[in-house]
Scaffold this motif. Structure first.
Motif, short mmCIF file in Angstrom:
data_model
loop_
_atom_site.label_atom_id
_atom_site.label_comp_id
_atom_site.label_asym_id
_atom_site.label_seq_id
_atom_site.Cartn_x
_atom_site.Cartn_y
_atom_site.Cartn_z
N VAL A 168 0.87 -1.18 0.00
CA VAL A 168 0.00 0.00 0.00
C VAL A 168 0.91 1.23 0.00
O VAL A 168 1.83 1.33 0.82
N PHE A 169 0.66 2.15 -0.92
CA PHE A 169 1.49 3.32 -1.09
C PHE A 169 0.72 4.60 -0.80
O PHE A 169 -0.51 4.65 -0.97
N ASP A 170 1.44 5.64 -0.39
CA ASP A 170 0.83 6.97 -0.38
C ASP A 170 0.90 7.55 -1.79
O ASP A 170 1.44 6.92 -2.71
N TYR A 171 0.37 8.75 -1.98
CA TYR A 171 0.31 9.30 -3.33
C TYR A 171 1.65 9.81 -3.83
O TYR A 171 1.73 10.27 -4.98
N THR A 172 2.69 9.76 -3.02
CA THR A 172 4.03 10.07 -3.51
C THR A 172 4.75 8.81 -3.97
O THR A 172 5.88 8.89 -4.46
N LYS A 174 5.47 6.20 -1.88
CA LYS A 174 6.21 5.58 -0.80
C LYS A 174 5.38 4.50 -0.12
O LYS A 174 4.18 4.65 0.08
N LEU A 175 6.04 3.41 0.23
CA LEU A 175 5.38 2.28 0.88
C LEU A 175 4.96 2.65 2.29
O LEU A 175 5.77 3.14 3.09
N ILE A 176 3.67 2.44 2.62
CA ILE A 176 3.20 2.73 3.97
C ILE A 176 2.71 1.48 4.70
O ILE A 176 2.56 1.51 5.92
N GLY A 177 2.46 0.40 3.96
CA GLY A 177 1.96 -0.79 4.65
C GLY A 177 1.89 -2.00 3.74
O GLY A 177 2.08 -1.90 2.53
N ILE A 178 1.62 -3.15 4.37
CA ILE A 178 1.50 -4.43 3.68
C ILE A 178 0.12 -5.02 3.99
O ILE A 178 -0.22 -5.24 5.16
N SER A 179 -0.67 -5.29 2.96
CA SER A 179 -2.01 -5.85 3.15
C SER A 179 -1.90 -7.26 3.74
O SER A 179 -1.21 -8.12 3.19
N THR A 180 -2.63 -7.48 4.85
CA THR A 180 -2.37 -8.70 5.62
C THR A 180 -3.61 -9.51 5.96
O THR A 180 -3.66 -10.71 5.74
N PHE A 181 -4.64 -8.88 6.54
CA PHE A 181 -5.81 -9.68 6.95
C PHE A 181 -7.06 -8.80 6.91
O PHE A 181 -6.98 -7.58 6.79
N ASN A 192 -3.69 -3.41 7.21
CA ASN A 192 -2.36 -3.39 6.62
C ASN A 192 -1.31 -3.16 7.70
O ASN A 192 -1.47 -2.28 8.55
N MET A 193 -0.24 -3.97 7.67
CA MET A 193 0.82 -3.84 8.65
C MET A 193 1.70 -2.64 8.32
O MET A 193 2.05 -2.42 7.15
N PRO A 194 2.09 -1.85 9.32
CA PRO A 194 2.82 -0.61 9.07
C PRO A 194 4.27 -0.82 8.65
O PRO A 194 4.93 -1.78 9.06
#
Length: 337
Positions: A168-172, A174-181, A192-194
């Motif tokens: 999961v990315f912000d609009y720049t 950059k990675l902000i999280g990982i989809s998990t459950f 999403n995990m931070p």
């Protein structure tokens, strides 16, 4: 939603809508280049799939549950498969980092969750099992849950089988999280995990794939799960006494958590105690003055009771001075009954 509720949500999201244009196809194409498909073979001869994202030219992060019971792991990039050299694992937070050689991956930049905000637009890119190409979903951050010196991120974007480990990315970009459950049911919440936990994991020593490990926190027995998980099903099924019970425990343990006060206010509202509902909603705004769900709830209350000024008055009172006074007096621990 009524007009007042819409107005408050527009105010909360206006800064993002004004400043951030929608991502272009070229921008999204560049982000997709950092995704890989994760494949596993199990001890019983079966196969499993997940998604991963490169965080360096040699490292891919995915969910640990993608690797559970595996005796073989590989990633594929442009049809070429690579086997990992080592594994760093944080099983509690369900994050695993695989190290490769010669894959020459295209890494993404990692952001810092401290800068995230409610209703912030985000980009989710996943590779479900039945998808021939990465799938892009644009959505918004719906909630942030403090946990272990970081914040679990809930977004609107749904993900399906094979998408575990998706970025999961912000609009720049950059990675902000990982989809998990996700939560059970048709109206699932997606978590999403931070990225902060990923950065911490990078400093840890490698481990064996099948070494003994804990279960992820989201798979714990119901009474051991975080409050933000325990409250979902009662909330979605209108079990307001159960919502109130969870929320009361929540505000005692995390007295500065706006989500906890919001759910407590909601329980009082639906149980017919509007005075305490408003007091708890006000407490939510003390700790997050732009909390959209609270503002929407107050707007609906105001409209239904013919007092359109009520939410504005409450919001105007929630300034930094009052927050500090509440903290000094221990007001955050107060649960009105």
């Amino acid at each position: 939603m009524n007009k007042l509720g819409v107005l408050f949500l527009l105010v909360a999201t206006a800064s993002y809508a004004d400043d951030l244009p929608a991502p272009t196809d070229d921008f999204l194409y560049e982000l997709k280049q950092s995704l890989v498909k994760v494949a596993t073979t199990t001890k019983s001869g079966g196969h499993g799939f997940g998604t991963g994202v490169a965080i360096s030219k040699d490292h891919v992060v995915t969910n640990c549950h993608v690797l559970t019971n595996a005796n073989g792991i590989s990633i594929s990039k442009w049809g070429v498969e690579y086997a990992p050299l080592s594994l760093q694992a944080d099983w509690k937070h369900d994050l695993c980092i695989l190290k490769f050689e010669w894959a020459d991956l295209k890494p993404v930049l990692m952001s810092d969750n401290d800068s995230l905000q409610y209703e912030q637009p985000v980009i989710s890119i996943s590779m479900p099992t039945d998808s021939p190409a990465p799938y892009v979903a644009l959505s918004n951050i719906k909630a942030l849950y403090p946990m272990d010196d970081a914040e679990v991120v809930r977004t609107e974007a749904a993900f399906s089988i094979g998408a575990s480990g998706s970025p999961v990315f912000d609009y720049t970009g950059k990675l902000i999280g990982i989809s998990t459950f996700k939560s059970p049911g048709r109206k699932a919440y997606y978590y999403n995990m931070p990225v902060k936990w990923i950065k911490t994991l990078l400093t840890q020593e490698p481990t064996e794939l099948n070494a003994l490990h804990d279960s992820p926190f989201w798979d714990a027995p119901e009474d051991k799960r975080p409050f933000f998980m325990r409250v979902v099903m009662p909330f979605q099924n209108n079990r307001w006494l159960d919502v109130q019970k969870v929320a009361m425990e929540w505000v005692v343990e995390q007295p500065q958590n706006a989500e906890a006060w919001y759910y407590l206010g909601t329980s009082f509202q639906h149980l017919g105690d509007l005075e305490n509902a408003i007091k708890h909603y006000k407490k939510a705004l003390l700790y997050n003055p732009i909390h959209p769900a609270t503002k929407s709830a107050l707007a609906m209350l105001a409209e239904s009771h013919g007092d359109s000024a009520m939410p504005i008055q409450i919001n105007a009172q929630t300034n930094d001075t009052e927050v500090k006074q509440a903290e000094v007096k221990g007001g955050g621990h107060e649960v009105l009954k």
